[in-house]
Design a protein around this motif. Structure first.
Motif, short mmCIF file in Angstrom:
data_model
loop_
_atom_site.label_atom_id
_atom_site.label_comp_id
_atom_site.label_asym_id
_atom_site.label_seq_id
_atom_site.Cartn_x
_atom_site.Cartn_y
_atom_site.Cartn_z
N HIS A 12 0.85 -1.20 0.00
CA HIS A 12 0.00 0.00 0.00
C HIS A 12 0.88 1.24 0.00
CE1 HIS A 12 1.11 -0.39 4.24
NE2 HIS A 12 0.92 0.91 4.33
N ASP A 25 0.84 4.98 2.02
CA ASP A 25 0.17 5.60 3.17
C ASP A 25 -0.81 6.69 2.74
OD1 ASP A 25 1.49 3.91 4.86
OD2 ASP A 25 2.95 5.38 5.56
N HIS A 38 4.83 0.04 0.06
CA HIS A 38 5.50 -0.75 1.10
C HIS A 38 4.55 -1.78 1.69
CE1 HIS A 38 3.65 2.64 3.19
NE2 HIS A 38 3.63 1.91 4.30
NI NI Z 1 2.02 2.08 5.67
#
Ligand code: NI
Length: 272
Positions: A140, A142, A226
């Motif tokens: 994903h 952030d 990440h």
């Molecule tokens: Ni994250």
């Protein structure tokens, strides 16, 4: 007798640890979207944070309303936690803003982002991976979690309180992926009541796991792709992260991120 949260807060150690950040590391962050440093605070602060962290999770502490939940399964489902999270602990426990971890995170974030440290706002979250349960946290970005009506200059400063190894579920990154747009995400298991988001179709051929020792830190850009592995080790893997960002700027036209609207509706339906 077990120490109370207040007793632990009252014995916060004063630490004046100053971490190193070379120009090469700054260049590496801008080029690749993430860096690791060996140490961000002192041994004694790490030990103190660990004691506080354990009590907060023992008591399933909500620092803000609704601020304790499991990332990996629907809100309000009974059973043991798979990957519980405490949001914004510093809102309730101001001592967390007086740590070297907080201070150094802000200073290094300002150098990495090339902005004034005083302009950076921080908020934290604690993510606990118990041993041998739970799953990996999928790929994903952030920023995919955030309000799409704004433009962000932001990074995360992630510190494990236990060794983060490939076995215990350290973070992995796709180098340079922070230069792209926010990709389409969906909720894990296609269930908007599950907090975790997934970006599908990530080319993981260049993925880099980044093991760090307890008290080390990984800085990552808010757009970098990440993930973190499941904890297959025999001990808990505790992590504490602070997000550092400039005041977000409103965009003239909001981007569509339907998964955020779906998630909001599911969040409002909790406990009904
Ligand atoms: Ni994250």
């Amino acid at each position: 007798m077990t120490e109370t949260i207040e007793e632990i807060l009252a014995r916060r150690p004063e630490t004046d640890f100053t971490p190193m950040l070379s120009d090469e590391k700054v260049a590496e962050f801008r080029e690749r979207g993430f860096i690791a440093i060996e140490r961000i605070t002192s041994e004694e602060e790490i030990a103190w944070l660990g004691d506080l962290y354990d009590r907060l999770f023992d008591e399933r502490t909500q620092a803000v309303p609704g601020g304790y939940f499991d990332l990996l399964r629907p809100y309000d489902t009974p059973g043991d936690d798979l990957q519980p999270q405490i949001i914004a602990p510093e809102m309730r426990f101001k001592e967390l803003r007086r740590t070297a971890f907080w201070r150094n995170g802000r200073t290094l974030a300002s150098l990495l982002l090339g902005v004034d440290a005083a302009a950076l706002r921080g908020w934290g979250h604690m993510i606990r991976k118990p041993p041998l349960v739970g799953d990996s946290l999928p790929w994903h970005q952030d920023e995919a979690y955030w309000d799409p009506g704004f433009e962000y200059v932001a990074l995360g400063c992630w510190m494990p309180l236990d060794p983060a190894t490939v076995e215990s579920g350290c973070m992995s990154f796709i180098p340079r992926s922070h230069r792209g747009e926010v990709r389409v995400h969906r909720h894990l298991g296609d269930d908007p009541a599950v907090h975790a988001l997934v970006a599908d179709g990530v080319d993981t051929s260049t993925a880099e796991p980044v093991p760090v020792a307890a008290g080390g830190a990984v800085f990552h850009h808010c757009r970098i792709l990440h993930s973190s592995g499941s904890n297959r080790s025999a001990r808990v893997r505790r992590a504490y992260a602070n997000e550092w960002q400039l005041e977000p700027k409103a965009l003239a036209a909001a981007v569509s991120r339907p998964w955020i609207d779906e998630g909001k509706r599911a969040w409002e339906q909790r406990g009904r």
